[in-house]
Design an enzyme around this catalytic site. Structure first.
Site, PDB file in Angstrom:
ATOM      1  N   ASP A  10       8.112 -19.575 -27.086  1.00 32.78           N
ATOM      2  CA  ASP A  10       9.325 -19.201 -27.817  1.00 32.78           C
ATOM      3  C   ASP A  10       8.898 -18.406 -29.052  1.00 32.78           C
ATOM      4  O   ASP A  10       8.134 -18.886 -29.876  1.00 32.78           O
ATOM      5  CB  ASP A  10      10.072 -20.483 -28.237  1.00 32.78           C
ATOM      6  CG  ASP A  10      11.452 -20.199 -28.795  1.00 32.78           C
ATOM      7  OD1 ASP A  10      12.369 -20.966 -28.509  1.00 32.78           O
ATOM      8  OD2 ASP A  10      11.611 -19.199 -29.534  1.00 32.78           O
ATOM      9  N   ASP A 105      13.426 -13.909 -25.814  1.00 33.11           N
ATOM     10  CA  ASP A 105      12.310 -14.437 -26.617  1.00 33.11           C
ATOM     11  C   ASP A 105      11.706 -15.737 -26.096  1.00 33.11           C
ATOM     12  O   ASP A 105      10.925 -16.363 -26.785  1.00 33.11           O
ATOM     13  CB  ASP A 105      12.751 -14.573 -28.083  1.00 33.11           C
ATOM     14  CG  ASP A 105      13.192 -15.973 -28.452  1.00 33.11           C
ATOM     15  OD1 ASP A 105      13.907 -16.583 -27.648  1.00 33.11           O
ATOM     16  OD2 ASP A 105      12.805 -16.437 -29.527  1.00 33.11           O
ATOM     17  N   GLU A 106      12.071 -16.120 -24.892  1.00 35.91           N
ATOM     18  CA  GLU A 106      11.641 -17.429 -24.388  1.00 35.91           C
ATOM     19  C   GLU A 106      11.273 -17.342 -22.922  1.00 35.91           C
ATOM     20  O   GLU A 106      11.977 -16.690 -22.151  1.00 35.91           O
ATOM     21  CB  GLU A 106      12.867 -18.346 -24.462  1.00 35.91           C
ATOM     22  CG  GLU A 106      12.739 -19.570 -25.286  1.00 35.91           C
ATOM     23  CD  GLU A 106      14.013 -20.387 -25.141  1.00 35.91           C
ATOM     24  OE1 GLU A 106      13.963 -21.431 -24.515  1.00 35.91           O
ATOM     25  OE2 GLU A 106      15.066 -19.936 -25.629  1.00 35.91           O
TER      26      GLU A 106
HETATM   27  N1  DCP Z   1      20.281 -15.485 -30.798  1.00 33.98           N
HETATM   28  C1  DCP Z   1      21.593 -15.046 -30.968  1.00 33.98           C
HETATM   29  N2  DCP Z   1      22.611 -15.951 -31.196  1.00 33.98           N
HETATM   30  C2  DCP Z   1      22.338 -17.285 -31.228  1.00 33.98           C
HETATM   31  C3  DCP Z   1      21.021 -17.744 -31.034  1.00 33.98           C
HETATM   32  C4  DCP Z   1      20.012 -16.814 -30.814  1.00 33.98           C
HETATM   33  O1  DCP Z   1      21.847 -13.841 -30.934  1.00 33.98           O
HETATM   34  N3  DCP Z   1      23.335 -18.157 -31.434  1.00 33.98           N
HETATM   35  C5  DCP Z   1      19.210 -14.494 -30.595  1.00 33.98           C
HETATM   36  C6  DCP Z   1      18.535 -14.162 -31.900  1.00 33.98           C
HETATM   37  C7  DCP Z   1      17.204 -14.861 -31.858  1.00 33.98           C
HETATM   38  C8  DCP Z   1      16.912 -14.930 -30.368  1.00 33.98           C
HETATM   39  O2  DCP Z   1      18.183 -14.992 -29.724  1.00 33.98           O
HETATM   40  O3  DCP Z   1      16.204 -14.155 -32.572  1.00 33.98           O
HETATM   41  C9  DCP Z   1      16.068 -16.123 -29.997  1.00 33.98           C
HETATM   42  O4  DCP Z   1      16.736 -17.342 -30.264  1.00 33.98           O
HETATM   43  P1  DCP Z   1      15.983 -18.607 -30.810  1.00 33.98           P
HETATM   44  O5  DCP Z   1      16.931 -19.756 -30.718  1.00 33.98           O
HETATM   45  O6  DCP Z   1      14.640 -18.745 -30.165  1.00 33.98           O
HETATM   46  O7  DCP Z   1      15.820 -18.307 -32.370  1.00 33.98           O
HETATM   47  P2  DCP Z   1      14.710 -17.479 -33.137  1.00 33.98           P
HETATM   48  O8  DCP Z   1      13.666 -16.936 -32.221  1.00 33.98           O
HETATM   49  O9  DCP Z   1      15.403 -16.455 -33.952  1.00 33.98           O
HETATM   50  O10 DCP Z   1      14.110 -18.543 -34.128  1.00 33.98           O
HETATM   51  P3  DCP Z   1      13.050 -19.710 -33.839  1.00 33.98           P
HETATM   52  O11 DCP Z   1      11.846 -19.357 -34.646  1.00 33.98           O
HETATM   53  O12 DCP Z   1      13.706 -20.958 -34.322  1.00 33.98           O
HETATM   54  O13 DCP Z   1      12.789 -19.714 -32.356  1.00 33.98           O
HETATM   55 MG    MG Z   2      12.734 -18.153 -30.809  1.00 29.21          MG
END
Ligand code: DCP
Ligand code: MG
Length: 362
Positions: A10, A105-106
């Site tokens: 992730d 991203d996952e």
């Molecule tokens: N995303 C989005 N709306 C959401 C959740 C996520 O558009 N409600 C998008 C933006 C994030 C990406 O998906 O960058 C990946 O989601 P993650 O939950 O993995 O969050 P992040 O990668 O941003 O943060 P973390 O470091 O907690 O994984």
């Molecule tokens: Mg993430």
């Protein structure tokens, strides 16, 4: 069954990290990706500086700038995130062919049969995960976190444990000790509604769930969910890493230009959504895999709620209306968004084939 080695990767603050990469002047400042604060937009994600101010995904942009007045709000650039995601994936491909992306991203990686695992990493998936993260940092200039375990469920939980830029392994011998204190919210498929129901029953952790007999689980959570919960609360999960993108759900939604206030008004939005859903479903095999219907409501305070119901026949428009009606009874408030859709069965997983532990008795 042979012990599998699964890695869940992730990316850290993915959209925000990509923005920082291409605009280094953003580094060290609170940054969020999302639509403008003077619109109805919400935040997609925020970097860690912004998270200190409680700016996070899914909150309205207008609230985000109130929480953090010097927040730098960057509009999303999805094409860029997609191309960065492809570069990350190219790294994965050097380690295994079994890759299941969950979002940009996952991804899950099954490295059990990776020739490199046996070779340079001497069978250690932990060392292999470390190498993947190192290569992503070197070649794509982004940080990733990883979870390593014998199944998808545990690997995904583990990737959160040492976030950001870290990794955590739950080896098989640790599972028994790890599970009892794990909150039920961490079980996939246990959303707000199920979690609340569990809390009312005094169930807060996987350990609490483990104490219930299968008969109790059936009575509380239904036939379909009981066996699955019995396995998951013990850290058991036999879902395969699906390399081809098998759909797990199919839904459509609409944000209304003006909020809908009464039930009749909301119900009138269903036919159009249902027609759109039918169109998206198409004539493929997904129609045979429908196992449940769902309704999503987003209220004017931006909180969202989904309601689900198991179904054994092809859902008609009336089934969605009935579910909407029961959702409305629970929270009869104006909405800004309505969604409807279905959950699809994953063919690789059948409850019958799963090994139930012996301690479960009626
Ligand atoms: N995303 C989005 N709306 C959401 C959740 C996520 O558009 N409600 C998008 C933006 C994030 C990406 O998906 O960058 C990946 O989601 P993650 O939950 O993995 O969050 P992040 O990668 O941003 O943060 P973390 O470091 O907690 O994984
Ligand atoms: Mg993430």
């Amino acid at each position: 069954m042979r012990q599998r080695k699964i890695i869940h990767i992730d990316m850290d603050c993915f959209y925000a990290a990509v923005e920082e990469k291409y605009n280094p002047s953003l580094r060290g400042k609170p940054v969020a990706v999302g639509g403008p604060a003077d619109s109805r937009s919400v935040i997609c994600t925020a970097n860690y500086e912004a998270r200190k101010y409680k700016v996070k995904a899914a909150i309205p942009s207008s609230r985000a700038v109130r929480l953090c007045p010097h927040l730098i709000l960057v509009p999303p650039n999805f094409a860029l995130y997609k191309s960065e995601s492809r570069r990350v994936r190219a790294v994965f491909e050097q380690y295994t062919e079994k890759i299941e992306p969950l979002s940009l991203d996952e991804a899950y990686l099954d490295v059990t049969d990776s020739p490199r695992l046996r070779g340079e990493f001497s069978g250690s998936a932990t060392l292999l995960a470390n190498a993947i993260r190192g290569q992503i940092a070197a070649e794509v200039q982004l940080n990733a976190s990883a979870g390593i375990a014998a199944n998808k469920f545990l690997a995904k939980i583990a990737s959160d444990w040492n976030k950001p830029n870290g990794q955590y392994a739950i080896p098989p011998q640790m599972v028994e000790g790890f599970m009892p204190s794990l909150p039920v919210e961490k079980i996939f498929g246990v959303g707000k509604v199920t979690a609340e129901r569990m809390h009312q029953l005094g169930i807060f952790t996987c350990g609490d769930l483990q104490k219930l007999a299968l008969g109790d689980l059936r009575r509380f959570f239904g036939e379909a969910r009981a066996q699955e919960l019995a396995l998951l609360c013990r850290g058991q999960d036999d879902r395969e890493v699906c390399t081809h993108s098998e759909r797990k759900s199919l839904s459509v939604e609409e944000t209304f230009a003006t909020d809908l206030h009464c039930f009749d008004e909301i119900r009138r939005a269903v036919p159009e959504l249902y027609a759109e859903w039918l169109r998206r479903l198409g004539s493929g095999s997904d129609a045979e895999k429908i196992r449940g219907i769902m309704i999503k409501l987003k209220f004017t305070d931006f909180t969202a709620m989904t309601h689900e119901r198991m179904i054994t026949k092809f859902p008609a428009e009336a089934d969605f209306v009935a579910l909407l009606e029961s959702a409305w009874r629970k929270r009869p408030e104006p909405i800004r968004l309505l969604g409807l859709g279905v959950k699809l069965r994953e063919l690789a997983r059948t409850v019958e084939s799963a090994q139930l532990p012996l301690i479960i008795s009626e």
